[in-house]
Design a protein around this motif. Sequence first.
Motif, mmCIF file in Angstrom:
data_model
loop_
_atom_site.group_PDB
_atom_site.id
_atom_site.type_symbol
_atom_site.label_atom_id
_atom_site.label_comp_id
_atom_site.label_asym_id
_atom_site.label_seq_id
_atom_site.Cartn_x
_atom_site.Cartn_y
_atom_site.Cartn_z
ATOM 1 N N SER A 144 0.921 -1.134 -0.136
ATOM 2 C CA SER A 144 0.018 -0.256 0.068
ATOM 3 C C SER A 144 0.870 1.184 -0.064
ATOM 4 N N ASP A 145 0.580 2.396 -0.780
ATOM 5 C CA ASP A 145 1.257 3.464 -0.890
ATOM 6 C C ASP A 145 0.341 4.704 -0.777
ATOM 7 N N TRP A 202 3.014 8.297 8.685
ATOM 8 C CA TRP A 202 1.452 8.003 8.941
ATOM 9 C C TRP A 202 1.072 8.136 10.293
ATOM 10 N N GLU A 207 -3.406 5.467 9.380
ATOM 11 C CA GLU A 207 -3.255 4.004 9.755
ATOM 12 C C GLU A 207 -4.482 3.165 9.857
ATOM 13 N N PHE A 257 5.386 7.893 3.456
ATOM 14 C CA PHE A 257 5.892 6.588 3.837
ATOM 15 C C PHE A 257 5.213 6.351 5.217
ATOM 16 N N PRO A 258 5.199 4.944 5.400
ATOM 17 C CA PRO A 258 4.473 4.424 6.731
ATOM 18 C C PRO A 258 4.984 5.061 8.073
ATOM 19 N N VAL A 263 -6.348 3.208 6.475
ATOM 20 C CA VAL A 263 -5.507 2.233 5.710
ATOM 21 C C VAL A 263 -6.129 0.764 6.017
ATOM 22 N N ASN A 264 -5.913 0.513 7.332
ATOM 23 C CA ASN A 264 -6.401 -0.882 7.965
ATOM 24 C C ASN A 264 -7.878 -1.094 7.621
#
Length: 118
Positions: A50-51, A66, A71, A62-63, A74-75
């Motif tokens: 994932s980007d 985040w 986050e 970048f993570p 995204v989850n």
Amino acid sequence: MSSSQFQLIKEARLKNNCPECYSNDSLELTIKQKLSETQFYKSITNEIVSDINCLNCELQIFPVRWTDDIEQVVNYHKRGLNLKTKSVALKPISWGIITFFTVIIIATILFATGVLVL
């Protein structure tokens, strides 16, 4: 001659603030699934990437950068994915090699038992 590529599974706009430019509604989440291919087989793996890119400041987030909110979003998107199932598909050259060695093994067994005489 092994190659790997990622196939786009999901693309979504996030309504979170960018950690770099603090712009709202400019983050774009891209989720991809890995596909591998050699001269003998093609396979789909369970590996996903994932980007997050900001469309305003044009940077990849970048993570490490985040926030907890990003986050969680995204989850949430990862839970709702329809991934292709993990699979392996043999190419015709592989089937030819398997058939060739099967015939050789059967001929050897028949020759050793005395059924086949040259």
